[in-house]
Scaffold this active site. Structure first.
Site, PDB file in Angstrom:
ATOM      1  N   SER A 120      30.039  48.947   6.145  1.00 46.54           N
ATOM      2  CA  SER A 120      31.281  48.396   5.597  1.00 46.54           C
ATOM      3  C   SER A 120      32.244  49.425   4.993  1.00 46.54           C
ATOM      4  CB  SER A 120      30.971  47.334   4.534  1.00 46.54           C
ATOM      5  OG  SER A 120      30.750  46.098   5.145  1.00 46.54           O
TER       6      SER A 120
ATOM      7  N   LYS B 239      37.877  48.064  -4.123  1.00 47.08           N
ATOM      8  CA  LYS B 239      37.473  46.870  -3.363  1.00 47.08           C
ATOM      9  C   LYS B 239      37.144  45.766  -4.357  1.00 47.08           C
ATOM     10  CE  LYS B 239      34.047  45.682   0.249  1.00 47.08           C
ATOM     11  NZ  LYS B 239      32.887  46.214   1.006  1.00 47.08           N
TER      12      LYS B 239
ATOM     13  N   SER C  60      33.550  45.606   5.857  1.00 48.03           N
ATOM     14  CA  SER C  60      34.277  44.754   4.941  1.00 48.03           C
ATOM     15  C   SER C  60      35.236  45.506   4.017  1.00 48.03           C
ATOM     16  CB  SER C  60      33.296  43.944   4.102  1.00 48.03           C
ATOM     17  OG  SER C  60      32.524  44.817   3.290  1.00 48.03           O
TER      18      SER C  60
END
Lengths: 528, 106
Positions: A195, A95, A171
């Protein structure tokens, strides 16, 4: 079946047996990325084309040369008879909220678009030290602020591999989309309110939020420092356990990384679940959200398919010897989001003040007469709407005249949420749970653009995941079938502090019980 | 329900936050802030007895699990020029910024 579809533990095994090479694995993943990912997210990405709508768009930055050098080094070690590490040759994505030396580390924000990290985050460094091969940096909501990935400044944003008109969640949506699409067997994400778990549920993969402090935050671009947890995304529980073995543990660079011994998560996996007490709570089978028109709150039951998946899991686990405890009260669950609206914003506002156009990142190209004007213009142009919202809310609710009413109150509500878990897990208490079994999300993946822009409803997508962040306890989302539209449903296990081993063990048992389910053989739309 | 974050309050916050918003964005952000506050108001209905302390961390940090702090020792960084090269404007190992406004105290 292609190598890119194999699990991390299978790839690691075959590599050690010299049946395949690290370079072959890498090429297979790169081929998959080439086939399904489409163009990577870019600043000012331009209008979406019809072709864009058929692609996954997990990546912001693909680093094939760096990956090839790592894969070749693994193959050289194996040829020389050296131990290449437990994750040798296993590709993973990161990420883009983690710093990785020499790579753009953007947080999916214009304000960091030109930032190249000068050092590597501890969890990523540990993956690479274990021989894993980093493929690149994947997309996310800007600074992780969202539940759909649509707020990324780098467009096109990721799409759900199961149904390409759906969001992947967020996310860590780039992480879960990349794993679901077979671009990589593993990814490292972060979970501040859900997330990792929410996008894992939406994308039909395993996502674990470890206990706060179990995995170092060093090198993570901070959002809410008392809530942020790095953790694994994988296609099965064994791979998540393998990754936890690598990334967990104390770190001299992070004083909040707890000095608690890390068990061998793999060794515990197959021990079975006989005698474990697993709870169900009515407070996780409904959601409460505000009606903004009249200021009241409405409570609704969850969709029947989602509740049924949890009930079925409980039945299967009971048949394997677990004791199911019904009716566990978790009365403060509904306050998780309002408390989060306050606490996370205060911490975010504090963390985002460092981005000022001085030392690194974006500075307005317009000539500015004084420093303050430069700050305002650089931050005004560099941040998207979501970071601005969080900064402003954080400043409002922590202002001297409001902090008692909002911030201090939210911190006390956080205590109540923690007490719910303490009571449920107390070995001398009335429930004595080893884990709580819940749905992960109130819905399956929603359509792109369905919620984006409504910052309140978007936040309520995290209602069933955020209590674990307030309490600090570990949680994992497991794929548990498909709904009537063919979208993945996720179930969640929550456990006591540092008992990720028990959650993974239960998760593995659930996998065994559902091994022959027809949905386990269904492939995502992006792979058809 | 009247808006808590009026345009005046909003503009003051924007100034404190060192942000700049165009009018359209400001309207969106201000509306969202007021909506979020409505959700936050749910907190006010929760009975909080006096002995409920604030929790700043969910997991308790005890002495046993808190890592020992490192010695406060100077360590050389191998590539200071690489750090400086990230600055939007630098000159001769200094980071360059526009004039820093001065206020004369009376």
């Amino acid at each position: 079946m292609e190598l890119s579809d194999l699990s991390a533990h299978e790839l690691a095994l075959y590599l050690r047996q010299r049946r395949i090479s690290a370079v072959e694995i890498l090429e297979s993943c790169l081929k998959r990325i080439e086939a399904v990912d489409g163009r990577p997210g870019r600043l000012d990405g331009g209008p979406l084309t019809v072709e864009d709508e058929q692609k996954v768009h997990s990546f912001i930055t693909l680093t094939p040369e760096r990956a090839r050098a790592q894969a070749e080094a693994v193959d050289r070690k194996i040829a020389a008879g050296e131990d290449p590490g437990p994750l040798a040759g296993v590709p993973f994505t990161v990420k883009d909220i983690f710093c990785v030396e020499g790579t753009p580390s953007t947080a999916a924000s214009r304000i960091l678009a030109n930032f190249t990290a000068p050092y590597t985050a501890t969890p990523v460094a540990r993956m690479e030290a274990a021989g894993a091969v980093m493929l690149g940096k994947v997309n996310l909501d800007e600074f992780t602020y969202g539940s759909s990935n649509e707020s990324s400044a780098f467009q096109p944003s990721p799409r759900n591999p199961w149904k390409l008109d759906r969001v992947p969640g967020g996310s860590s949506g780039g992480s879960t989309a990349s794993v679901a699409a077979g671009e990589a067997p593993l990814s490292i994400g972060t979970d501040t309110a859900g997330s990792i778990r929410q996008p894992a549920a939406f994308c039909g993969v395993v996502g674990m939020k470890p206990t706060y402090g179990r995995v170092s935050r060093y090198g993570l671009i901070a959002f809410a420092s008392s809530l942020d947890c790095p953790g694994p995304v994988a296609r099965n529980v064994t791979d998540a356990a393998l990754m936890m073995n690598t990334i967990a543990g104390a770190d001299p660079h992070d004083s909040t990384a707890a000095n608690v011994p890390v068990p061998d998560y793999l060794a515990a996996l197959e021990q079975g679940i006989k005698g474990l007490r697993i709870g169900l709570s009515p407070d996780y089978f409904r959601i409460t959200y505000p009606n903004l028109q009249n200021g009241t709150f409405e409570t609704q039951p969850l969709p029947a398919e989602i509740e049924a998946s949890v009930r079925r899991a409980a039945d299967l686990l009971a048949a394997m010897g677990a004791e199911i405890v019904e009716g566990v009260p978790m009365p403060n669950t509904r306050f998780g989001i309002p408390a989060y609206f306050v606490i996370s914003r205060v911490e975010a506002a504090s963390n985002l003040h460092r981005f000022d156009g001085v030392k690194y990142g974006y500075r307005t190209p317009e000539p500015m007469n004084d420093l303050r004007a430069m700050y305002r213009q650089s931050r005004g142009q560099g941040f998207g709407a979501q970071p601005k919202l969080r900064i402003l809310m954080g400043m409002y609710v922590s202002a001297a005249q409001y902090s008692e009413q909002y911030y201090n109150r939210a911190l006390r509500v956080r205590t109540l949420i923690r007490q719910d878990f303490d009571r449920a897990f107390d070995p001398q208490g009335p429930y004595r749970l080893n884990a709580l079994l819940t749905p992960t999300t109130p819905t399956t993946a929603f359509k792109m653009a369905a919620l984006y822009g409504d910052s309140v409803l978007m936040q309520y997508a995290d209602q069933l995941t955020v209590p674990a962040n307030h309490a600090g306890v570990p949680g994992v989302s497991l794929p548990a079938g498909l709904d009537g539209e063919g979208l993945p449903i996720g179930i969640q296990l929550l456990g006591p502090d540092y008992r990720e081993d028990v959650l993974l063990r239960i998760g593995r048992a659930y996998e065994e019980a559902t091994e022959t389910d027809p949905w386990r053989r269904v492939r995502p739309q992006a792979l058809l | 329900m009247s808006e808590a974050i009026t345009p005046e309050v909003f503009n003051h916050l924007v100034e404190l936050a060192a942000l700049a918003l165009d009018p359209q964005e400001a309207e969106y952000v201000r509306k969202q802030l007021n909506n979020q506050l409505k959700a936050i108001h749910e907190l006010e209905a929760i009975p909080l007895e006096g002995d409920i302390a604030a929790t700043s961390h969910g997991v308790p940090y005890t002495v046993q699990i808190s890592p020992a702090l490192r010695e406060d020792e100077w360590q050389p960084y191998p590539n200071p020029q690489g750090i400086l090269a990230q600055a939007p404007d630098s000159s001769d190992s200094y980071i360059v910024v526009p004039d820093i406004p001065h206020t004369t105290l009376e």
